[in-house]
Design a protein around this motif. Structure first.
Motif, PDB file in Angstrom:
ATOM      1  N   PRO A   1     -26.170 -18.519  -7.040  1.00 26.89           N
ATOM      2  CA  PRO A   1     -25.379 -17.681  -7.938  1.00 26.89           C
ATOM      3  C   PRO A   1     -25.746 -17.918  -9.406  1.00 26.89           C
ATOM      4  CG  PRO A   1     -23.992 -18.501  -6.189  1.00 26.89           C
ATOM      5  CD  PRO A   1     -25.323 -19.205  -6.054  1.00 26.89           C
TER       6      PRO A   1
ATOM      7  N   ARG B   1     -21.352  -3.730  -6.774  1.00 24.58           N
ATOM      8  CA  ARG B   1     -21.887  -4.891  -6.057  1.00 24.58           C
ATOM      9  C   ARG B   1     -22.478  -4.441  -4.738  1.00 24.58           C
ATOM     10  NH1 ARG B   1     -17.200  -9.467  -7.016  1.00 24.58           N
ATOM     11  NH2 ARG B   1     -17.254  -9.317  -9.282  1.00 24.58           N
TER      12      ARG B   1
ATOM     13  N   PHE C   1     -26.896 -12.203   0.312  1.00 28.48           N
ATOM     14  CA  PHE C   1     -26.690 -12.334  -1.125  1.00 28.48           C
ATOM     15  C   PHE C   1     -25.858 -11.149  -1.587  1.00 28.48           C
ATOM     16  CE2 PHE C   1     -30.553 -14.454   0.003  1.00 28.48           C
ATOM     17  CZ  PHE C   1     -30.583 -15.601  -0.774  1.00 28.48           C
TER      18      PHE C   1
ATOM     19  N   LEU D   1     -24.236 -13.124  -7.110  1.00 24.71           N
ATOM     20  CA  LEU D   1     -22.846 -13.561  -7.222  1.00 24.71           C
ATOM     21  C   LEU D   1     -22.513 -14.588  -6.155  1.00 24.71           C
ATOM     22  CD1 LEU D   1     -21.303 -10.035  -7.857  1.00 24.71           C
ATOM     23  CD2 LEU D   1     -21.984 -11.756  -9.556  1.00 24.71           C
ATOM     24  N   THR D   2     -23.030 -14.386  -4.943  1.00 31.54           N
ATOM     25  CA  THR D   2     -22.883 -15.366  -3.865  1.00 31.54           C
ATOM     26  C   THR D   2     -24.174 -15.408  -3.063  1.00 31.54           C
ATOM     27  OG1 THR D   2     -22.007 -13.811  -2.232  1.00 31.54           O
ATOM     28  CG2 THR D   2     -20.400 -14.948  -3.604  1.00 31.54           C
ATOM     29  N   ALA D   3     -24.411 -16.564  -2.472  1.00 25.89           N
ATOM     30  CA  ALA D   3     -25.602 -16.737  -1.641  1.00 25.89           C
ATOM     31  C   ALA D   3     -25.230 -17.571  -0.427  1.00 25.89           C
ATOM     32  CB  ALA D   3     -26.702 -17.432  -2.432  1.00 25.89           C
ATOM     33  N   ARG D   4     -25.655 -17.107   0.737  1.00 32.01           N
ATOM     34  CA  ARG D   4     -25.455 -17.846   1.988  1.00 32.01           C
ATOM     35  C   ARG D   4     -26.775 -17.759   2.732  1.00 32.01           C
ATOM     36  NH1 ARG D   4     -21.893 -19.497   6.160  1.00 32.01           N
ATOM     37  NH2 ARG D   4     -20.078 -19.372   4.800  1.00 32.01           N
TER      38      ARG D   4
ATOM     39  N   GLU E   1     -16.252 -13.975   3.522  1.00 33.23           N
ATOM     40  CA  GLU E   1     -16.913 -14.368   2.279  1.00 33.23           C
ATOM     41  C   GLU E   1     -17.600 -13.164   1.618  1.00 33.23           C
ATOM     42  OE1 GLU E   1     -19.288 -18.220   1.929  1.00 33.23           O
ATOM     43  OE2 GLU E   1     -20.851 -16.695   2.150  1.00 33.23           O
TER      44      GLU E   1
ATOM     45  N   GLU F   1     -14.978 -10.780   0.119  1.00 33.92           N
ATOM     46  CA  GLU F   1     -14.422 -11.343  -1.108  1.00 33.92           C
ATOM     47  C   GLU F   1     -15.411 -11.186  -2.260  1.00 33.92           C
ATOM     48  OE1 GLU F   1     -12.697 -15.529  -2.916  1.00 33.92           O
ATOM     49  OE2 GLU F   1     -12.920 -15.323  -0.763  1.00 33.92           O
ATOM     50  N   ALA F   2     -16.680 -11.465  -2.008  1.00 32.10           N
ATOM     51  CA  ALA F   2     -17.701 -11.341  -3.053  1.00 32.10           C
ATOM     52  C   ALA F   2     -17.892  -9.898  -3.497  1.00 32.10           C
ATOM     53  CB  ALA F   2     -19.028 -11.908  -2.554  1.00 32.10           C
TER      54      ALA F   2
END
Length: 160
Positions: free
Chosen positions: A8, A35, A119, A128-131, A144, A147-148
């Motif tokens: 992020p 997003r 992402f 903003l988020t990464a998994r 998740e 929410e992101a």
């Protein structure tokens, strides 16, 4: 060359992307105005990745479909994108392929497995988020992701 996955705050680079029909795709044309969830598959035939795509296409929130806010990046070429698009026709215009994208964002082959990842990026391509995960079971989490995407107040539903 990157040695670890994007985190992020970093920017998703411009990627060399190809559609299933062989046409060049521009990342900026695929991103939502707010997003977007960008999902990097492990392989075009990964059963867990396909399960994640089915879950994404069945999820709705706030009156809209999650599928409209997704970009799926398949490692390989237009034939690989076509293979995935054939299994997920509702995502066909959101599926692209690239021979270099995974490596350019820090997803590598570990223990013989291509890493996959989810992402969420804004319209400026800021992560903003990464998994990410070597084992694909860990590369997507619906709660998740929602929410992101800014959907914390809207209940997510999945159709059967």
């Amino acid at each position: 060359m990157r040695t670890s996955p994007l985190i992020p705050g970093e920017s998703l680079p411009e990627l060399e992307l190809t559609r299933s029909d062989g046409a060049v795709a521009e990342l900026c044309d695929l991103l939502d105005k707010d997003r977007t969830l960008v999902y990097f598959m492990r392989t075009p035939t990964c059963p867990v990745c396909h399960s994640h795509l089915r879950q994404m296409t069945r999820t709705t929130f706030g009156g809209g479909a999650l599928a409209r806010r997704i970009v799926v990046v398949v490692p390989g070429d237009s034939n690989d994108a076509a293979t995935v698009a054939a299994r997920h026709p509702e995502l066909s215009d959101r599926i692209v392929a690239s021979a270099t994208a995974h490596e350019s964002i820090g997803l590598f082959v570990r223990a013989g497995l291509q890493q996959s990842g989810t992402f969420v990026v804004d319209s400026a391509r800021t992560v903003l988020t990464a998994r990410t995960a070597t084992i694909p079971l860990g590369s997507f989490n619906e709660a998740e992701a929602l929410e992101a995407l800014g959907e914390t107040n809207a209940p997510a539903t999945r159709t059967a």
